[in-house]
Design a protein around this motif. Structure first.
Motif, short mmCIF file in Angstrom:
data_model
loop_
_atom_site.label_atom_id
_atom_site.label_comp_id
_atom_site.label_asym_id
_atom_site.label_seq_id
_atom_site.Cartn_x
_atom_site.Cartn_y
_atom_site.Cartn_z
N GLU A 80 0.84 -1.20 0.00
CA GLU A 80 0.00 0.00 0.00
C GLU A 80 0.87 1.25 0.00
OE1 GLU A 80 -2.95 2.12 -0.58
OE2 GLU A 80 -3.53 0.06 -0.12
N GLU A 81 0.56 2.18 -0.90
CA GLU A 81 1.32 3.42 -1.03
C GLU A 81 0.84 4.50 -0.06
OE1 GLU A 81 4.00 3.85 -2.98
OE2 GLU A 81 3.83 1.76 -3.62
N ASP A 82 -0.47 4.62 0.11
CA ASP A 82 -1.04 5.65 0.97
C ASP A 82 -0.73 5.33 2.44
OD1 ASP A 82 -3.82 6.32 2.66
OD2 ASP A 82 -3.14 7.94 1.32
N PRO A 83 -0.10 6.27 3.18
CA PRO A 83 0.28 5.99 4.57
C PRO A 83 -0.92 5.66 5.48
CG PRO A 83 1.38 7.98 3.80
CD PRO A 83 0.40 7.58 2.74
N GLY A 84 -2.03 6.33 5.28
CA GLY A 84 -3.21 6.05 6.10
C GLY A 84 -3.76 4.66 5.85
N LYS A 85 -3.89 4.30 4.59
CA LYS A 85 -4.38 2.96 4.24
C LYS A 85 -3.39 1.89 4.66
CE LYS A 85 -7.41 4.15 0.41
NZ LYS A 85 -7.69 3.96 -1.02
N ARG A 86 -2.10 2.20 4.52
CA ARG A 86 -1.06 1.24 4.95
C ARG A 86 -1.22 0.93 6.43
NH1 ARG A 86 4.84 0.06 3.78
NH2 ARG A 86 4.44 1.06 1.80
#
Length: 147
Positions: A100-106
């Motif tokens: 996952e690239e997005d920090p929040g989704k990660r």
């Protein structure tokens, strides 16, 4: 310990029953996400469908069926093993936080991944659990003869 088992099994099973029911009813919601892992597994396991939607529905049915049986204490070790085996690909397909690239989704996927690993640990404890068949006091020997 029997009281703890009566409480723990339904609690452990509850996540599988609720998600399994939802997945059986609406497999399309997860099919696209699960496809890479599900289809790779289907290539290795004879008899499995080669359709991601059908595989997701089958996995949901395993969660629903084995979770319900586990909750009622019917074949608990076999049900826990089935749930553990199905949880691994479910987790890899649904919570690959490392991709996952997005920090929040990660972070969300990482929390869910390790939550599933904790549940997997509980299932493995349930697989290894062997309830006592009779009560024997310590030091009473094999015949149960106690002073």
């Amino acid at each position: 310990m029997a009281v703890v088992r009566r409480i723990a099994r339904p609690l452990l099973a509850s996540a599988f029953v609720s998600s399994g029911l939802r997945t059986v009813q609406h497999p399309e919601a997860l099919a696209a996400t699960a496809a890479p892992v599900a289809l790779a597994i289907a290539q290795w396991v004879p008899g499995l469908p080669r359709d991601a939607r059908a595989l997701v529905r089958l996995n949901g049915a395993v969660h629903l069926g084995a979770g319900t049986l586990l909750a009622f204490g019917i074949l608990p070790r076999a049900c826990a093993l089935a749930l553990a085996a199905s949880l691994v690909p479910t987790t890899l397909a649904g919570h690959a936080y490392w991709a996952e690239e997005d920090p929040g989704k990660r972070m969300q996927h990482r929390v869910a991944f390790f939550s599933n690993m904790s549940i997997l640990g509980g299932l493995l404890i349930a697989v290894a659990d062997r309830p006592r068949r009779g009560r024997r006091r310590r030091g009473c020997g094999r015949g149960g003869m106690c002073p």
